[in-house]
Scaffold this active site. Structure first.
Site, PDB file in Angstrom:
ATOM      1  N   HIS A  84      -5.983  20.678  13.264  1.00  0.00           N
ATOM      2  CA  HIS A  84      -6.913  21.652  13.834  1.00  0.00           C
ATOM      3  C   HIS A  84      -6.500  22.093  15.232  1.00  0.00           C
ATOM      4  O   HIS A  84      -6.875  23.175  15.678  1.00  0.00           O
ATOM      5  CB  HIS A  84      -8.322  21.063  13.898  1.00  0.00           C
ATOM      6  N   HIS A 109      -7.325  19.061  24.510  1.00  0.00           N
ATOM      7  CA  HIS A 109      -6.784  19.828  23.384  1.00  0.00           C
ATOM      8  C   HIS A 109      -6.980  21.312  23.661  1.00  0.00           C
ATOM      9  O   HIS A 109      -7.567  21.697  24.687  1.00  0.00           O
ATOM     10  CB  HIS A 109      -7.479  19.426  22.076  1.00  0.00           C
ATOM     11  N   HIS A 111      -7.519  25.601  22.204  1.00  0.00           N
ATOM     12  CA  HIS A 111      -7.984  26.591  21.227  1.00  0.00           C
ATOM     13  C   HIS A 111      -7.288  27.906  21.547  1.00  0.00           C
ATOM     14  O   HIS A 111      -7.188  28.296  22.709  1.00  0.00           O
ATOM     15  CB  HIS A 111      -9.510  26.762  21.310  1.00  0.00           C
ATOM     16  N   GLU A 122     -12.776  29.913  23.344  1.00  0.00           N
ATOM     17  CA  GLU A 122     -14.048  29.729  22.651  1.00  0.00           C
ATOM     18  C   GLU A 122     -15.205  30.308  23.465  1.00  0.00           C
ATOM     19  O   GLU A 122     -16.036  31.037  22.937  1.00  0.00           O
ATOM     20  CB  GLU A 122     -14.267  28.252  22.359  1.00  0.00           C
ATOM     21  N   HIS A 135      -9.788  22.127  26.591  1.00  0.00           N
ATOM     22  CA  HIS A 135     -10.937  21.244  26.767  1.00  0.00           C
ATOM     23  C   HIS A 135     -10.458  19.849  27.139  1.00  0.00           C
ATOM     24  O   HIS A 135      -9.591  19.291  26.456  1.00  0.00           O
ATOM     25  CB  HIS A 135     -11.774  21.168  25.487  1.00  0.00           C
ATOM     26  N   THR A 217     -17.661  21.856  19.485  1.00  0.00           N
ATOM     27  CA  THR A 217     -17.454  23.184  18.905  1.00  0.00           C
ATOM     28  C   THR A 217     -16.806  23.131  17.529  1.00  0.00           C
ATOM     29  O   THR A 217     -16.420  24.168  16.987  1.00  0.00           O
ATOM     30  CB  THR A 217     -16.603  24.068  19.836  1.00  0.00           C
ATOM     31  N   THR A 218     -16.663  21.936  16.984  1.00  0.00           N
ATOM     32  CA  THR A 218     -16.184  21.756  15.605  1.00  0.00           C
ATOM     33  C   THR A 218     -17.046  20.693  14.947  1.00  0.00           C
ATOM     34  O   THR A 218     -17.739  19.931  15.621  1.00  0.00           O
ATOM     35  CB  THR A 218     -14.720  21.286  15.567  1.00  0.00           C
TER      36      THR A 218
END
Length: 344
Positions: A84, A109, A111, A122, A135, A217-218
């Site tokens: 992911h 990590h 995005h 995000e 993040h 957020t996941t």
């Protein structure tokens, strides 16, 4: 952020029961997350679109103070592809101060969007989506033993959000991570990278941020996150952004048809009456030694300049006064006429 928790956090805690497969698009995409993860349909979800007109300034919010970020130790840092995102595990010795309690670092990590897309961050600010977002995940180390436990409790996690925009030059701190993505191209692959300053990944101003209560957020989307979104973006080069967009796959190496890992961002969620606060930095009450010396030198320079100006003006006025006095004497002598040399 934070897919099936242990995969993303890498925490040495008992694994949670595996949840349903999820993705960002398609039949298992984000619109279907609440079907397998009920919390994803909650009223305090993240990310959000921050609208400036609805933000409340809060002068009581202190600056963020990362401790140990400059020197995370001598041990190699694990970097992995969990299918992911790319996850860099961080030493627990890294702490985040300026929050209600002391929070220990867990991992960071990213995005990002698709190549040629309009952005991949995000969080949005006034509807604008930055190129990417990082993040840095922390957990409340005063109340919980690890992030896996903390995620189940309100305020158990604190996430630092950093917006990434494209600039002219590559960012040297981000290069410490991005240059190793080729070693984790497929889901499940891991490597280790040399330690470096995590602080260098953050913008200079840590006193400018937005704060609100939200969620992962996941999936599993637990509503346990105290969010701090830094207002000052960090700039990476276009080539570095393309490394994020085009290097990793969401599938394992054994898959016959590898799927590129891109567009791994969730759409904005409803605010639902939540408050969004903005730090309001005050004027500094004190100065560092260097600043104090600079101020003193500047003040002395001003005083000397003022003294010289006054001296020069005074000197000029005295010169003019002497000229005027000499002129008056000359005129008086002229009126008396030539001296009388006759004798009695």
């Amino acid at each position: 952020m934070l897919p099936v928790l242990l995969l993303l956090l890498g925490a040495p805690a008992p694994a949670l029961p595996a949840g349903p497969h999820w993705a960002y698009e398609g039949p298992h995409g984000q619109h279907h997350w609440p079907e397998g993860y009920p919390a994803c349909g909650g009223r305090a979800q993240s990310p959000i679109d921050i609208r400036i007109t609805g933000v409340e300034p809060d002068p009581s919010l202190p600056p963020i103070h990362p401790e140990g970020y400059e020197s995370p130790g001598a041990s190699l840092l694990p970097l992995s592809n969990n299918g992911h995102t790319a996850v860099l595990e961080l030493p627990r010795s890294l702490r985040l101060r300026g929050l209600p309690r002391s929070f220990a670092a867990e991992q960071l990590h990213f995005h990002w969007g698709a190549a040629g897309g309009s952005g991949g961050a995000e969080h949005l600010v006034e509807g604008h989506r930055a190129a990417a977002e990082m993040h840095v995940v922390h957990y409340d180390a005063e109340r919980y033993g690890n992030a896996s436990e903390a995620q189940h409790h309100s305020g158990g996690l604190a996430v630092l959000g950093v917006l990434l925009e494209v600039g002219a030059a590559p960012h040297p701190a981000y290069a410490n991570i991005l240059r190793h993505l080729g070693s984790i191209r497929y889901a499940g692959q891991r490597t280790s990278i040399p330690p470096f300053s995590i602080r260098a990944l953050l913008p200079p101003r840590l006193d400018l941020y937005y704060r609100y209560n939200g969620s992962l957020t996941t999936p599993p989307c637990f509503q346990s996150v105290l969010w701090t979104l830094l207002r000052e973006p960090v700039r990476i080069s276009q080539a570095q952004l393309e490394q994020l967009q085009g290097t990793l796959y969401s599938t394992e190496a054994s898959e016959a048809e590898p799927q590129l890992l891109e567009g791994n961002f969730r759409g904005p969620q409803e605010l639902n009456q939540r408050r969004v606060l903005a730090s309001s930095p005050k004027a500094p009450e004190g100065y560092s030694t260097g600043e104090g010396i600079a101020i003193i030198i500047g003040a002395l320079g001003s005083c000397i300049g003022l003294f010289l100006s006054i001296h020069l003006v005074g000197k000029r006025m005295r010169s003019m006064r002497r000229t005027q006095e000499q002129d008056i004497v000359f005129k008086a002598s002229s009126r008396r006429g030539p001296p009388n040399h006759s004798h009695p």
